[in-house]
Write an enzyme that holds these catalytic residues in place. Structure first.
Site: not given
Ligand code: PBG
Length: 324
Positions: A249, A196
């Site tokens: 991601k 991520k």
């Molecule tokens: C939070 C989380 C995020 C997303 C999924 N879980 C945001 C972040 O890490 O700030 C993002 C999903 C998206 O942008 O569609 N843990």
């Protein structure tokens, strides 16, 4: 023998021949459909994510059931939490009567075959808007992991099929596996956000949930987007610690990362087409500048072609409808 000209176009000469030689096709079963949920009776539009809603429990069940009927048999749910319930240690994240446990139960009751995935991270519940506990400006790792274990147990108890840690704390997959096993939830799966990246593409999501960090950024826990090999390190650790599936991601700008993980791991690879990717397509389409359906299908096929076995996308239900 005379050299014949090479004519690769013969394999593209008609729709029928193209159908025969196509390497990748999307199916409704590939998708996990992300859905937002809030307290109260209203289904509320989200400004920065046109077409998406913060659903009431009733709306959530209806939307998930419609998606299920179209073949999208998995959803992941994210809560919009009232500011009054947020604190430094995100206690609401493991409240058995909280919004997410109630949403899990409502979904499972209405649609027992639906695969319910939950997000494990503190940011929607944390007054600081970070995925972990903040002390003196630092995101503390091990204390956060203990809370994540409570959160995952709370979701498992309510009936979640898969818990999905999106926090990027070190050691959380192993800790979650142990906590789940010790409590008798050996069959609850872990879909780890393995690679991520600290990404500006998450902006609309944070707007939708009011979960943006109040100070600082997420670069001390989410990965530097300039790095590739680090994703291999994270994948090896997650695999050792007991992850069932691993995720990349965002997706569209990270196809090289998807490919890399597909090569180095035998676990199913998931990829998340995130809110910013959704918004870029949606806003260009609404302005009449792009053909929405064509671009959505192309972007998702590319993610699958790169190696994703599972795709999280806000377009999942639309795509399932188009594929019918
Ligand atoms: C939070 C989380 C995020 C997303 C999924 N879980 C945001 C972040 O890490 O700030 C993002 C999903 C998206 O942008 O569609 N843990």
């Amino acid at each position: 023998m005379i050299q014949r000209p090479h004519r690769p176009r013969r394999n593209r000469k008609s729709a029928g021949v193209r159908n025969l030689v196509r390497e990748v096709s999307l199916s409704a079963h590939d998708f996990i459909y992300p859905l937002f949920v809030q307290e109260g009776d209203a289904d509320e539009s989200i400004d920065a994510m046109p077409g998406c809603k913060r659903w009431s429990l009733v709306g959530l069940v209806k939307e998930a059931s419609e998606a299920f009927a179209l073949g999208v048999t998995s959803v992941v749910i994210f809560p919009a939490v009232d500011e009054s319930l947020k604190n430094k240690t995100a206690d609401e994240s493991w409240n058995d009567n909280g919004l997410i446990p109630r949403a899990i139960k409502a979904l499972k009751q209405a649609c027992p075959e639906l695969v319910v995935v939950t997000d494990v991270a503190l940011d929607p519940y944390n007054i600081d808007g970070h995925d972990g506990v903040v002390r003196d400006g630092e995101i503390v790792n091990d204390e956060t992991v203990e809370i994540l274990c409570k959160q995952a147990l709370c979701h498992a108890k309510a009936g979640a099929d898969i818990v999905s840690p999106s926090d990027m704390m070190d050691g959380r997959v192993g800790a979650l596996r142990e906590a789940l096993d010790d409590a008798g939830y050996q069959n609850v799966s872990i879909l780890s956000y393995t690679a991520k990246y600290a990404s500006a593409y998450y902006g609309p999501f944070r707007g939708a949930l009011g979960s943006a960090p109040k100070a600082g950024d997420k670069k001390s826990y989410q990965m530097d987007y300039a790095n590739v090999r680090e994703c291999v390190r994270e994948a090896i650790l997650d695999e050792e610690e007991g992850a069932d599936m691993i995720m990349v991601k965002p997706a569209g700008a990270y196809l090289d990362i998807i490919m890399r993980l597909k090569e180095v791991s035998t676990l199913p690879i998931a990829a998340y087409q995130v809110s910013g990717e959704y918004l870029m397509i949606k806003s260009a389409a609404e302005a009449g500048w792009l053909d929405e359906k064509a671009v959505v299908l192309e972007s998702l096929t590319a993610i699958k072609r790169a190696g994703a076995d599972v795709i999280l996308s806000y377009f999942a239900k639309d795509v399932a409808g188009w594929l019918k």
